[in-house]
Design a protein around this motif. Structure first.
Motif, PDB file in Angstrom:
ATOM      1  N   LEU A   1       0.821  -1.210   0.000  1.00 20.04           N
ATOM      2  CA  LEU A   1       0.000   0.000   0.000  1.00 20.04           C
ATOM      3  C   LEU A   1       0.859   1.265   0.000  1.00 20.04           C
ATOM      4  O   LEU A   1       0.606   2.204  -0.752  1.00 20.04           O
ATOM      5  CB  LEU A   1      -0.945  -0.001   1.203  1.00 20.04           C
ATOM      6  N   VAL A   2       1.892   1.278   0.847  1.00 27.65           N
ATOM      7  CA  VAL A   2       2.768   2.449   0.934  1.00 27.65           C
ATOM      8  C   VAL A   2       3.496   2.671  -0.386  1.00 27.65           C
ATOM      9  O   VAL A   2       3.505   3.784  -0.927  1.00 27.65           O
ATOM     10  CB  VAL A   2       3.780   2.288   2.099  1.00 27.65           C
ATOM     11  N   LEU A   3       4.116   1.608  -0.915  1.00 31.04           N
ATOM     12  CA  LEU A   3       4.852   1.750  -2.175  1.00 31.04           C
ATOM     13  C   LEU A   3       3.934   2.139  -3.322  1.00 31.04           C
ATOM     14  O   LEU A   3       4.307   2.950  -4.172  1.00 31.04           O
ATOM     15  CB  LEU A   3       5.606   0.470  -2.509  1.00 31.04           C
ATOM     16  N   GLY A   4       2.752   1.549  -3.362  1.00 32.62           N
ATOM     17  CA  GLY A   4       1.795   1.905  -4.409  1.00 32.62           C
ATOM     18  C   GLY A   4       1.422   3.365  -4.355  1.00 32.62           C
ATOM     19  O   GLY A   4       1.371   4.053  -5.379  1.00 32.62           O
ATOM     20  N   SER A   5       1.194   3.863  -3.147  1.00 35.97           N
ATOM     21  CA  SER A   5       0.831   5.273  -2.984  1.00 35.97           C
ATOM     22  C   SER A   5       1.984   6.199  -3.356  1.00 35.97           C
ATOM     23  O   SER A   5       1.800   7.207  -4.041  1.00 35.97           O
ATOM     24  CB  SER A   5       0.418   5.553  -1.539  1.00 35.97           C
ATOM     25  N   LEU A   6       3.184   5.860  -2.885  1.00 33.63           N
ATOM     26  CA  LEU A   6       4.351   6.690  -3.186  1.00 33.63           C
ATOM     27  C   LEU A   6       4.665   6.686  -4.678  1.00 33.63           C
ATOM     28  O   LEU A   6       5.015   7.719  -5.250  1.00 33.63           O
ATOM     29  CB  LEU A   6       5.569   6.215  -2.393  1.00 33.63           C
ATOM     30  N   ALA A   7       4.539   5.532  -5.315  1.00 33.36           N
ATOM     31  CA  ALA A   7       4.806   5.444  -6.757  1.00 33.36           C
ATOM     32  C   ALA A   7       3.787   6.259  -7.535  1.00 33.36           C
ATOM     33  O   ALA A   7       4.137   6.945  -8.497  1.00 33.36           O
ATOM     34  CB  ALA A   7       4.782   3.987  -7.211  1.00 33.36           C
ATOM     35  N   ALA A   8       2.532   6.195  -7.117  1.00 31.60           N
ATOM     36  CA  ALA A   8       1.475   6.931  -7.819  1.00 31.60           C
ATOM     37  C   ALA A   8       1.729   8.436  -7.766  1.00 31.60           C
ATOM     38  O   ALA A   8       1.386   9.165  -8.703  1.00 31.60           O
ATOM     39  CB  ALA A   8       0.113   6.603  -7.212  1.00 31.60           C
ATOM     40  N   ALA A   9       2.372   8.903  -6.700  1.00 34.07           N
ATOM     41  CA  ALA A   9       2.662  10.328  -6.564  1.00 34.07           C
ATOM     42  C   ALA A   9       3.668  10.816  -7.608  1.00 34.07           C
ATOM     43  O   ALA A   9       3.780  12.009  -7.854  1.00 34.07           O
ATOM     44  CB  ALA A   9       3.192  10.623  -5.163  1.00 34.07           C
ATOM     45  N   HIS A  10       4.378   9.893  -8.242  1.00 31.60           N
ATOM     46  CA  HIS A  10       5.371  10.254  -9.265  1.00 31.60           C
ATOM     47  C   HIS A  10       4.775  10.273 -10.670  1.00 31.60           C
ATOM     48  O   HIS A  10       5.506  10.483 -11.642  1.00 31.60           O
ATOM     49  CB  HIS A  10       6.565   9.296  -9.208  1.00 31.60           C
ATOM     50  N   GLY A  11       3.486  10.034 -10.775  1.00 30.93           N
ATOM     51  CA  GLY A  11       2.838  10.069 -12.082  1.00 30.93           C
ATOM     52  C   GLY A  11       3.154   8.835 -12.913  1.00 30.93           C
ATOM     53  O   GLY A  11       3.934   7.972 -12.516  1.00 30.93           O
ATOM     54  N   ASP A  12       2.516   8.754 -14.076  1.00 30.97           N
ATOM     55  CA  ASP A  12       2.679   7.575 -14.925  1.00 30.97           C
ATOM     56  C   ASP A  12       4.114   7.355 -15.368  1.00 30.97           C
ATOM     57  O   ASP A  12       4.599   6.227 -15.401  1.00 30.97           O
ATOM     58  CB  ASP A  12       1.775   7.667 -16.155  1.00 30.97           C
ATOM     59  N   GLY A  13       4.816   8.400 -15.711  1.00 31.79           N
ATOM     60  CA  GLY A  13       6.190   8.258 -16.194  1.00 31.79           C
ATOM     61  C   GLY A  13       7.182   7.962 -15.091  1.00 31.79           C
ATOM     62  O   GLY A  13       8.096   7.167 -15.265  1.00 31.79           O
ATOM     63  N   GLY A  14       7.007   8.557 -13.932  1.00 33.34           N
ATOM     64  CA  GLY A  14       7.977   8.421 -12.854  1.00 33.34           C
ATOM     65  C   GLY A  14       7.778   7.232 -11.946  1.00 33.34           C
ATOM     66  O   GLY A  14       8.697   6.855 -11.221  1.00 33.34           O
ATOM     67  N   ARG A  15       6.595   6.649 -11.977  1.00 30.38           N
ATOM     68  CA  ARG A  15       6.357   5.564 -11.018  1.00 30.38           C
ATOM     69  C   ARG A  15       7.217   4.341 -11.290  1.00 30.38           C
ATOM     70  O   ARG A  15       7.636   3.659 -10.367  1.00 30.38           O
ATOM     71  CB  ARG A  15       4.875   5.199 -10.951  1.00 30.38           C
ATOM     72  N   TRP A  16       7.509   4.061 -12.562  1.00 30.91           N
ATOM     73  CA  TRP A  16       8.342   2.885 -12.863  1.00 30.91           C
ATOM     74  C   TRP A  16       9.807   3.166 -12.572  1.00 30.91           C
ATOM     75  O   TRP A  16      10.560   2.270 -12.200  1.00 30.91           O
ATOM     76  CB  TRP A  16       8.105   2.395 -14.282  1.00 30.91           C
ATOM     77  N   ALA A  17      10.236   4.421 -12.687  1.00 29.76           N
ATOM     78  CA  ALA A  17      11.598   4.793 -12.272  1.00 29.76           C
ATOM     79  C   ALA A  17      11.714   4.647 -10.750  1.00 29.76           C
ATOM     80  O   ALA A  17      12.730   4.172 -10.227  1.00 29.76           O
ATOM     81  CB  ALA A  17      11.922   6.208 -12.704  1.00 29.76           C
ATOM     82  N   PHE A  18      10.645   5.041 -10.040  1.00 30.46           N
ATOM     83  CA  PHE A  18      10.595   4.865  -8.591  1.00 30.46           C
ATOM     84  C   PHE A  18      10.711   3.377  -8.251  1.00 30.46           C
ATOM     85  O   PHE A  18      11.480   2.979  -7.368  1.00 30.46           O
ATOM     86  CB  PHE A  18       9.286   5.446  -8.058  1.00 30.46           C
ATOM     87  N   ALA A  19       9.952   2.548  -8.968  1.00 27.28           N
ATOM     88  CA  ALA A  19       9.982   1.100  -8.736  1.00 27.28           C
ATOM     89  C   ALA A  19      11.372   0.532  -8.992  1.00 27.28           C
ATOM     90  O   ALA A  19      11.845  -0.344  -8.264  1.00 27.28           O
ATOM     91  CB  ALA A  19       8.955   0.400  -9.617  1.00 27.28           C
TER      92      ALA A  19
END
Length: 195
Positions: A125-143
């Motif tokens: 839940l935490v990672l999903g929320s934090l990744a979503a905050a980076h938008g579509d382009g940034g969430r996979w870089a976050f991952a």
């Protein structure tokens, strides 16, 4: 970089999975397999979190309770086994050759400590929320950053533990390690049961 820091902060806490990887590293028992398993499991969970599975799982009635009580049972059992090992120092010797136990039960323990960990659901839940905050382009870089942190952490913990083998050649050191592991596991199980 944010993903890497976040990943390390979530992974580095003393917990059942880290204690298990450390112990396997000290025993020199299937270290590569355990490290690879933990990294791949983390990558799977991070991918699921970023893809939104964590939010879906949070809405499945009863799932949190099943994970919680499964985690309580497993953590308590693991803690009691560690306490028993701490009381029997003669059975605690590092295996310089490695591979003393068959691989399947070792990986089974790694899987249980990874997937029955109730904190895993919270991490999703935490990672999903934090990744979503980076938008579509940034969430996979976050991952990718979180995945890199997992690789660095588990490789360092598993393979770095061998450097401590001299210290753990003494049964007293194993007793202390297992006593600490038992206290942490039983503490986590108790906390989880009282939530």
């Amino acid at each position: 970089m944010v993903g890497f820091g976040t990943g390390l902060s979530l992974i580095a806490a003393i917990g059942a999975q880290n204690a298990f990887v450390l112990r396997q590293g000290l025993r020199r028992e299937h270290v590569s397999s355990v490290v690879v398993f933990c990294v791949l499991a983390d990558l799977l969970l991070v991918t699921a979190a970023v893809a939104g599975v964590g939010l879906v799982l949070a809405n499945v009635p009863g799932l949190v309770e099943v994970v919680r009580w499964g985690g309580v049972a497993y953590l308590a059992g693991y803690g009691l086994l560690a306490a028993r090992r701490a009381l029997r120092p003669g059975a605690l010797t590092a295996d310089a050759r490695g591979a003393a136990r068959p691989l399947a039960p070792v990986l089974g323990s790694a899987a249980a400590l990874t997937f029955l960990n109730p904190h895993m659901l919270l991490d999703l839940l935490v990672l999903g929320s934090l990744a979503a905050a980076h938008g579509d382009g940034g969430r996979w870089a976050f991952a990718a950053g979180v995945g890199a942190a997992s690789l660095v952490w588990f490789a360092g913990l598993g393979f770095g533990a061998a450097r401590l083998a001299g210290v753990f050649a003494r049964p007293a050191a194993w007793r202390v390690l297992d006593a600490v592991v038992a206290a942490v596991m039983l503490g986590l199980a108790t906390t989880l049961a009282l939530v």
